[in-house]
Structure formats: structure tokens, C-alpha cells
Design an enzyme around this catalytic site. Structure first.
Site, short mmCIF file in Angstrom:
data_model
loop_
_atom_site.label_atom_id
_atom_site.label_comp_id
_atom_site.label_asym_id
_atom_site.label_seq_id
_atom_site.Cartn_x
_atom_site.Cartn_y
_atom_site.Cartn_z
N HIS A 330 -13.52 19.55 -3.07
CA HIS A 330 -12.27 20.25 -2.78
C HIS A 330 -11.98 21.21 -3.91
O HIS A 330 -12.36 20.98 -5.06
CB HIS A 330 -11.12 19.24 -2.62
CG HIS A 330 -9.86 19.84 -2.09
ND1 HIS A 330 -8.91 20.41 -2.89
CD2 HIS A 330 -9.42 19.97 -0.81
CE1 HIS A 330 -7.92 20.86 -2.14
NE2 HIS A 330 -8.20 20.62 -0.87
N ASP A 389 -11.22 16.34 5.53
CA ASP A 389 -12.05 16.77 6.66
C ASP A 389 -13.22 15.83 6.91
O ASP A 389 -13.75 15.79 8.01
CB ASP A 389 -12.58 18.19 6.42
CG ASP A 389 -11.49 19.22 6.42
OD1 ASP A 389 -10.61 19.14 7.29
OD2 ASP A 389 -11.49 20.10 5.55
#
Length: 457
Positions: A330, A389
Site C-alpha cells: 500500500h 483489496d
């Protein structure tokens, strides 16, 4: 392929010409101190604004130095773990309550929440014949584009569409928060019928039900769902609601809002950003990557076989040859993404209820091995961990949501955050956002057209 979409040799040649003169030498970015992606080598972003809506923490100061820590996400100062634990413990749906918090800045009292739920329920409808005239007559193959078109079309039904006073923008934001789930599900039903040739269902929402319940009710032919299914989807929507002001789609909303444009245009711009595979479309990439992985890896418990496939991903030898393990890493978080940790716990329960234990364990195993593989293979400036995700696509699959609705579910949630940020931008800033760009074009002498034409003799 139809003629409109045809790629001709002329276009290929023109594209080559564009690329020939469109490349900027990479060294110039360092020379002019330009941060590509507006982030430095340590992943720290350029400070471009202030927000009081949500806060992301990925490092803390220890002995005068910033060190990575478990990721934290706070909505208006409340830790996301505490918010989720609160409404889950009391067996309430959290989407509407947390929407109130993000938009109005504080948690609602019981009566305030009831009135807010009624208001959202009353807005959970589309203009007369909108489904017939807009959704059914122009089904699209991509639901994010369908959402954009639907949102922009609603502009024409609003007599005060260009009024950007706070009360009017608030009305528009709340209406879009309530209607975007309808646009997403109905758009998919139209696609499923007119493009895929399947049965066509249009179920009306019930104002007394939560957003999560209505999505499942409208999507499924029999309108049935279990309490756990609805609660897991509700948690997913809450976790996706907002993520600071610097994520791509939210920053897009700030930029477009700063120009003074209407709410529908601002939200459509954010939808366009969220569609991208580097942003909201990442969850689809994750499940498609796993689809190939499950076909390639014969033994889901063989860690060596799994690791070999992960190495192929990193070496651009598998899946889409991007060199990425989707769902890992991320831009901000390093040690952990708090949303993924919460999500994983609820997904575990759902997987057990629906008989997906083996697949859930496979994901869990891949997550652990992916961290090891990335750390061994690549030099990284910060830690790497699974992001939200990584697991959201599997959860949507277990719920029976079609792949086409994965990113629209993200949009349904993020509409709340975009609304809060649009209002914040209008309340606090009166200047258009216009960052500086350094021109590097060299002076050129103009050559008249007659001197550029070679005349054959």
C-alpha cells in the site's frame, strides 16, 4: 470489431510519432526535484491540503525517529476498530451511522440516526422512467462507466443542479449516496440481460432496510439473504468509506470541486479515478490473479509450489506480466492495513458459513508467502502487507456478487467520503487547486510549411 474501434496502421504510426516526442528523460525529474506520483522515495506524500474527515497512521515517533507501526485508520477521530466493534456488538448496521459521522462530524444520537435513516430511505429512488429511459436503453459493459453516465444524467433532472450552496450540495450528496446503489445494481441487471442474455430483474428497494440489505435484495432473483451476509457487506462498505484526503479519487474530488463545478460532475470525476486498476479496480485484479493461480498451482497446500508461482508474478512471467502481486502493499501502510485485518476476521466467518474454508485458507497462505517472497526478491523502502483489496474480491465472490460490481461496491461506499470531502472543500477553500509544472520545452525555430514539404521531382 466495429469500425469505430478499429486500430489502423495510420493510427499506429501517429502513436509512434507522439511517443517519439512525448518522452521526458527520467533524469529531469530528479534535476527539477519533481516527485512522480507526488511521493518521495520513502513513500511520504506531498502535503497538498488539510482534512478533518479521516486520518491514516502508518508510523510513529520513537526516540526522535519515525518508525513503522501497525496501520491505523480513524474516522473523525474514532478508531475504525472501535466503530466496527460498536455497531457489530449491538447488532446494528453501521453504514448509515458512519455516514452521519463522516458528513456531519459527530456520531448521531439514537433519534437522529432514525431520522437520518428515514431521509436516506426517502431518497432511495430514481426519477420517473429513469430505469426505462436511461438504464435499460443504454446498457454498458462496464459498470463504472454506467455509474458515471447515470450520475451525469441525474444532473438533467435537478432544477438546482448548479447551485453549490452548502444546503443544496448536501441534498445532492445524500441523494447520490442513496441512489448510486440502485444505479449500480440496475445497471448490472440491464447488462446481464441485454449483453449476456440472462433474465432481467428489477426489485424495488425498501426504505426501512439498510443499504447493505437493499443491495443484496435488489441483486438476487429471490431477494433473499442471510443476516451474516448483510452484516459482512455492511462492514465492507464502512471500511471502504474514506481513506484520508490524498487517495486518488478523493483528491480528484477536491480538485474538481475547487473549480466551482456542480456536484454531479465532481462525483463523476471521482468515479473515473476509482475505475482505474491502480485504485478501486484492484480488487478485480486480485480475484482474476487468484483464478489463474488456482488453475496453475495444483496443490494449494504446497508452499514451495505457491512460492514458485509468486516468483513468476514478480518476474513478469505469469498473469498479466506486470510484475505485481495484486493486493499486496500500500502507498501508506507498511506493517498492516487495519481495514484488511478487520475484513479478514469477518471473511473467515462468512467463508465457514458458505463452505469456502479451503479457499480462505489458500488466500491466507498466499498472503504470508507473498510477504516473504517480495521481501526476498525486491529492495523495498518500507514493509509490505496485504491491503483491503486482497480479501474484498473473495468476499464479494462468496456473496455471489458478479465481478462487474466489485468496483461499484467500492464506489457505493466511497460516495459518502467524497460527499464529506466535497463539503469540506466548499466550506474551507476558495481557490482553485492548480499545482505548478515546470516547462522543459526547448526553444525551436519555426520552419515555414513550404520549407517542410519535400516536392517530388
Amino acid at each position: 470489431m466495429n469500425e469505430y474501434s478499429m486500430m489502423t496502421q495510420e493510427l499506429q504510426d501517429l502513436a509512434a510519432l507522439s511517443m517519439e516526442h512525448g518522452q521526458i528523460p527520467s533524469g529531469l525529474y530528479d534535476q527539477y526535484h519533481v516527485l512522480r506520483g507526488l511521493r518521495d522515495v520513502n513513500g511520504k506524500g506531498v502535503l497538498a491540503g488539510l482534512t478533518d474527515i479521516s486520518t491514516i497512521t502508518s508510523s510513529k515517533e520513537v526516540d526522535g525517529k519515525m518508525v513503522p507501526c501497525d496501520g491505523e485508520l480513524r474516522y473523525r477521530g474514532y478508531d475504525i476498530h472501535d466503530l466496527v466493534d460498536g455497531f457489530v456488538a449491538e447488532q446494528r448496521f453501521g453504514y448509515e451511522e458512519v455516514a452521519y459521522l463522516l458528513i456531519f462530524g459527530r456520531l448521531p444520537e439514537e433519534e437522529e440516526l432514525k431520522e437520518f435513516q428515514k431521509l436516506l430511505g426517502s431518497y432511495r429512488t430514481l426519477p420517473t422512467n429513469f430505469v426505462r429511459d436511461v438504464i435499460m436503453k443504454a446498457p454498458g459493459k462496464d459498470m463504472m462507466n454506467t455509474l458515471q453516465r447515470g450520475v451525469l444524467t441525474l444532473y438533467g433532472y435537478d432544477d438546482m443542479a448548479d447551485n453549490i450552496s452548502i444546503p443544496n450540495v448536501l441534498r445532492q450528496c445524500l441523494q447520490l449516496t442513496s441512489t448510486v446503489p440502485l444505479l449500480a445494481v440496475y445497471g448490472y441487471q440491464a447488462y446481464n440481460h441485454y449483453v449476456e442474455g440472462k433474465s432481467f430483474y428489477i426489485h424495488s428497494p425498501k426504505p426501512e432496510l439498510s443499504t447493505a440489505e437493499n443491495i443484496l435484495r435488489m441483486l438476487r432473483p429471490n431477494k433473499k439473504y442471510t443476516p451474516l451476509e448483510a452484516r459482512v457487506l455492511d462492514v465492507a462498505l464502512v471500511l471502504h468509506m474514506d481513506h484520508g484526503g490524498g487517495n486518488n479519487s478523493t483528491f480528484t474530488n477536491h480538485v474538481v470541486t475547487s473549480s466551482g463545478t456542480d456536484t454531479y460532475s465532481a462525483m463523476a470525476a471521482s468515479l473515473g479515478s476509482l475505475k482505474g486498476p491502480k485504485h478501486g479496480g484492484a480488487n478485480i485484479k486480485v480475484v482474476h490473479m487468484f483464478d489463474e493461480m488456482k488453475r496453475t498451482v495444483k496443490d494449494w497446500e504446497d508452499e514451495d509450489e505457491i512460492k514458485n508461482y509468486l516468483l513468476k508474478l514478480l518476474n513478469k512471467e505469469a498473469f498479466d506480466h506486470s510484475g505485481l502481486i495484486y493486493g499486496m502493499g500500500h502507498a501508506v501502510y507498511s506493517i498492516s492495513d487495519p481495514r484488511a485485518r478487520i475484513f479478514k476476521g469477518f471473511l473467515d466467518k462468512l467463508a465457514r458459513e458458505k463452505g469456502y474454508d479451503e479457499e480462505f485458507e489458500f488466500y491466507n497462505r498466499v498472503e504470508r508467502l507473498a510477504v516473504e517472497t517480495i521481501q526476498e526478491k525486491r529492495r523495498i523502502y518500507k514493509g509490505v502487507s496485504a491491503n483491503i483489496d486482497f480479501y474484498s474480491g473473495l468476499m464479494y465472490r462468496i456473496l455471489g456478487l458478479p465481478d462487474q460490481l466489485f468496483t461499484p461496491m467500492f464506489a457505493v461506499a466511497r460516495m459518502v467520503g467524497w460527499s464529506a470531502h466535497r463539503l469540506e472543500e466548499l466550506m474551507n477553500c476558495d481557490k482553485i487547486i492548480r499545482p505548478a509544472y515546470q516547462s522543459i520545452a526547448m526553444d525551436k525555430e519555426y520552419v515555414p510549411m513550404k520549407d517542410r514539404i519535400v516536392i517530388a521531382k
